[in-house]
Design a protein around this motif. Structure first.
Motif, short mmCIF file in Angstrom:
data_model
loop_
_atom_site.label_atom_id
_atom_site.label_comp_id
_atom_site.label_asym_id
_atom_site.label_seq_id
_atom_site.Cartn_x
_atom_site.Cartn_y
_atom_site.Cartn_z
N PHE A 71 -11.90 -10.87 36.51
CA PHE A 71 -11.15 -11.29 35.31
C PHE A 71 -11.58 -12.71 35.01
CE2 PHE A 71 -8.25 -8.01 36.81
CZ PHE A 71 -7.84 -7.41 35.64
N CYS A 72 -11.69 -13.06 33.75
CA CYS A 72 -12.03 -14.45 33.44
C CYS A 72 -11.48 -14.83 32.07
CB CYS A 72 -13.54 -14.69 33.48
SG CYS A 72 -13.91 -16.46 33.47
N ILE A 73 -10.93 -16.03 31.99
CA ILE A 73 -10.41 -16.49 30.69
C ILE A 73 -11.50 -17.17 29.86
CG2 ILE A 73 -7.98 -16.71 31.39
CD1 ILE A 73 -8.46 -19.68 31.93
N TYR A 74 -12.65 -17.44 30.46
CA TYR A 74 -13.76 -18.05 29.72
C TYR A 74 -14.62 -16.95 29.09
CZ TYR A 74 -13.07 -22.80 31.62
OH TYR A 74 -12.58 -24.04 31.93
N ASP A 75 -15.46 -17.35 28.16
CA ASP A 75 -16.26 -16.36 27.45
C ASP A 75 -17.73 -16.80 27.38
OD1 ASP A 75 -16.19 -13.83 26.22
OD2 ASP A 75 -16.37 -14.76 24.25
N CYS A 76 -18.33 -17.02 28.54
CA CYS A 76 -19.74 -17.44 28.57
C CYS A 76 -20.60 -16.25 28.14
CB CYS A 76 -20.13 -17.90 29.97
SG CYS A 76 -18.98 -19.12 30.63
N ALA A 77 -21.43 -16.47 27.11
CA ALA A 77 -22.14 -15.35 26.48
C ALA A 77 -23.02 -14.57 27.45
CB ALA A 77 -23.00 -15.90 25.34
N PHE A 78 -23.60 -15.25 28.45
CA PHE A 78 -24.57 -14.62 29.34
C PHE A 78 -23.91 -13.87 30.50
CE2 PHE A 78 -23.96 -19.14 30.04
CZ PHE A 78 -23.35 -19.11 31.29
N CYS A 79 -22.58 -13.91 30.59
CA CYS A 79 -21.91 -13.42 31.79
C CYS A 79 -21.24 -12.07 31.56
CB CYS A 79 -20.88 -14.45 32.25
SG CYS A 79 -19.98 -13.92 33.71
N ILE A 80 -21.49 -11.16 32.47
CA ILE A 80 -20.89 -9.83 32.35
C ILE A 80 -19.37 -9.87 32.49
CG2 ILE A 80 -21.20 -9.28 34.82
CD1 ILE A 80 -22.17 -6.48 33.12
N ASN A 81 -18.86 -10.90 33.12
CA ASN A 81 -17.42 -10.99 33.37
C ASN A 81 -16.66 -11.78 32.30
OD1 ASN A 81 -17.82 -9.65 35.83
ND2 ASN A 81 -18.46 -11.57 36.77
N ARG A 82 -17.35 -12.16 31.25
CA ARG A 82 -16.69 -12.98 30.22
C ARG A 82 -15.50 -12.23 29.62
NH1 ARG A 82 -20.76 -10.33 27.85
NH2 ARG A 82 -20.52 -9.73 25.67
N SER A 83 -14.58 -13.00 29.06
CA SER A 83 -13.32 -12.39 28.64
C SER A 83 -13.52 -11.28 27.60
CB SER A 83 -12.38 -13.46 28.09
OG SER A 83 -13.01 -14.15 27.04
N SER A 116 -17.28 -16.19 45.16
CA SER A 116 -17.23 -16.78 43.83
C SER A 116 -16.05 -16.13 43.09
CB SER A 116 -18.55 -16.53 43.11
OG SER A 116 -18.55 -17.14 41.84
N SER A 117 -15.84 -16.51 41.85
CA SER A 117 -14.72 -15.90 41.12
C SER A 117 -14.80 -16.18 39.63
CB SER A 117 -13.40 -16.47 41.65
OG SER A 117 -12.31 -15.82 41.03
N GLY A 118 -14.25 -15.27 38.86
CA GLY A 118 -13.94 -15.57 37.47
C GLY A 118 -12.71 -16.47 37.47
N ILE A 119 -12.36 -16.99 36.30
CA ILE A 119 -11.23 -17.93 36.25
C ILE A 119 -9.98 -17.20 35.77
CG2 ILE A 119 -10.41 -20.11 35.27
CD1 ILE A 119 -13.34 -20.88 34.86
N ILE A 120 -8.98 -17.20 36.63
CA ILE A 120 -7.72 -16.57 36.24
C ILE A 120 -6.66 -17.66 36.06
CG2 ILE A 120 -7.54 -14.14 36.91
CD1 ILE A 120 -7.14 -15.23 39.81
N ILE A 174 -24.59 -25.26 36.98
CA ILE A 174 -24.82 -26.02 35.75
C ILE A 174 -25.09 -25.02 34.60
CG2 ILE A 174 -27.32 -26.35 36.09
CD1 ILE A 174 -25.18 -29.20 34.95
N GLU A 175 -25.52 -23.82 34.97
CA GLU A 175 -25.73 -22.65 34.10
C GLU A 175 -26.96 -22.72 33.21
OE1 GLU A 175 -24.20 -20.31 35.10
OE2 GLU A 175 -22.05 -20.58 35.33
N LEU A 176 -27.09 -23.78 32.41
CA LEU A 176 -28.21 -23.84 31.47
C LEU A 176 -28.83 -25.23 31.51
CD1 LEU A 176 -26.35 -21.95 28.65
CD2 LEU A 176 -28.39 -21.10 29.80
N GLU A 188 -16.56 -23.07 26.72
CA GLU A 188 -15.41 -23.68 27.43
C GLU A 188 -15.86 -24.61 28.55
OE1 GLU A 188 -15.57 -20.24 27.09
OE2 GLU A 188 -13.67 -19.54 26.22
N LYS A 189 -17.14 -24.52 28.93
CA LYS A 189 -17.60 -25.36 30.05
C LYS A 189 -18.04 -26.72 29.53
CE LYS A 189 -18.72 -21.85 33.37
NZ LYS A 189 -19.66 -21.25 34.29
N LYS A 190 -17.73 -27.74 30.29
CA LYS A 190 -18.06 -29.11 29.88
C LYS A 190 -19.15 -29.66 30.79
CE LYS A 190 -14.61 -29.20 26.94
NZ LYS A 190 -14.70 -27.74 26.82
#
Ligand code: SF4
Length: 414
Positions: A71-83, A116-120, A174-176, A188-190
């Motif tokens: 589960f994740c409240i973020y919506d990173c475009a490249f991630c299968i677990n995005r919200s 690791s984890s998605g953000i709940i 760092i992702e990208l 959502e990531k800073k």
């Protein structure tokens, strides 16, 4: 009872180990064997999220690689677990992760845990649960296995510090490679927050490395250091940009490793992403270039300057590509050249260079001596002179590059 609660532990293990396979920082990256496989179930020694990683002492160890939740409240475009993804969701309690780790460990299936984890709910709430897992393992169960924990972005410094008391390695993705890429694809990531956490962690690791006046002993704090991961091919950044970011991360935050993960289009992917994945060979070449930067004295600019559009040559390893672009610096006399120049000879690794430096103290080395050091004579012969060997004009041959290009059957990764 909702749908999630009905899933058995085994079903959730299948979901959450499969979801973890997209993280490259504990995989044999650079190979095609990336699928953690989820079919083996609880009693299987393969699948079920067991991955292989290298411990700081160089041993290859197997780790249980899972997410606490996808589960994740973020919506990173490249991630299968995005919200916004339609993926099947599951969640472990911290106690279940502790139990699974201990059971797998006792049965000798694993030597450690990658969690690791998605953000709940919030970053801190998620990080608190992750810390609970590692605290329980270390303090309550005296778990001695290896632990690699992903830090949750924006989690408080206090929680990250506590995690560092129990984990062998902490990583923050760092992702990208560029801030603009992060802003566009992981809104959502800073980036500044991620770098701040990396900086804080570096300071804490360095502090713990100082012996105290009272005990003269170093405190145990993230002994395997921190690492990060960058996704390759999702945002159009060139290899030169990616490697430049890596160099800054190594220099500024003392990272042990930057992992490169070739972007792969995920089911139900965002329209902001390319439709095709980059060749896996690109990821492999980035690892090779990263290695040259860290262990062979190459500057990032040197590795990428001769490459078109800042992209590494997929057909040749970057050291060979550099040598072919700087033929005037060859051949190198293995009996006289400085260590720095020997390290630049294609086909000579750090071990071989060490062998050359110690062997030539006693006598002049012949090219056959390189074979005894495990060096491929075919690869090295155009670039060196030795006792009784000179490559004549081999280094000037216009078809030299063609001699090294991979054969069609070697191109599967391209
Ligand atoms: S925060 Fe992590 S798990 Fe959540 S969408 Fe972004 S990359 Fe995926």
């Amino acid at each position: 009872m909702n749908k999630m609660m009905k899933k058995t532990l085994k079903e959730r293990l299948a979901i959450l180990s499969d979801a973890a396979k997209y993280d490259a920082s504990c995989a044999s990256s650079g190979t095609t064997k990336r699928d953690s496989g989820a079919s083996g179930g609880l009693g299987s020694t393969e699948g079920s999220g067991i991955c292989h990683a290298y411990a700081p002492d160089g041993r290859c160890i197997s780790l249980l690689k899972i997410l606490l939740t996808n589960f994740c409240i973020y919506d990173c475009a490249f991630c299968i677990n995005r919200s916004s993804s339609n993926v099947e969701r599951a969640r472990f309690t911290p106690e279940e992760v502790v139990w699974l780790t201990l059971e797998f460990y006792r049965r000798n299936y694993i030597e450690g845990l990658f969690l690791s984890s998605g953000i709940i709910r919030s970053s801190d709430h998620t990080m608190e649960e992750m810390v609970r897992v590692v605290r329980e393992l270390r303090v309550t169960h005296n778990f001695r296995g290896y632990i690699h924990l992903k830090s949750i972005p924006e989690a408080s410094a206090k929680l990250i510090e506590e995690a560092g008391l129990y984990a062998d390695r902490l990583s923050l993705n760092i992702e990208l490679p560029t801030d603009s890429g992060i802003t566009r694809l992981a809104p959502e990531k800073k980036p500044s927050g991620i770098r701040r956490s990396m900086g804080d962690l570096r300071l804490k690791i360095e502090e713990a490395g100082e012996p105290t006046l009272q005990t003269k002993r170093r405190k145990r704090f993230v002994p395997a250091g921190q690492s990060t991961q960058m996704i390759v091919g999702a945002d159009g950044a060139s290899d030169a940009t990616i490697l430049g970011t890596s160099a800054r991360l190594y220099g500024s935050y003392g990272l042990r490793r930057v992992y490169y993960s070739a972007f792969s289009p995920i089911p139900d992917s965002s329209k902001n992403l390319p439709l095709i994945k980059p060749p896996l060979m690109r990821e492999h070449r980035l690892y090779q270039a990263d290695w040259l930067y860290r262990f062979y004295g190459f500057g990032i600019d040197e590795i990428t300057a001769t490459q078109e559009g800042g992209m590494l040559d997929l057909d040749l390893d970057p050291k060979l590509a550099w040598a072919l672009g700087h033929r005037e610096q060859f051949p190198v006399d293995i009996n006289r050249a400085a260590k720095e120049m020997l390290l630049r000879v294609p086909g000579l690794g750090t071990k071989a260079v060490k062998g050359i430096l110690s062997g030539r103290r006693f006598r002049r080395l012949r090219i056959e001596d390189l074979a005894r050091l495990g060096v491929s004579i075919k690869k090295v012969q155009a670039f060196v002179t030795a006792e009784g060997w000179t490559p004549k004009r081999l280094i000037e041959r216009p078809d030299l590059r063609a001699m090294f290009e991979p054969k069609p059957e070697q191109l599967q990764l391209l």
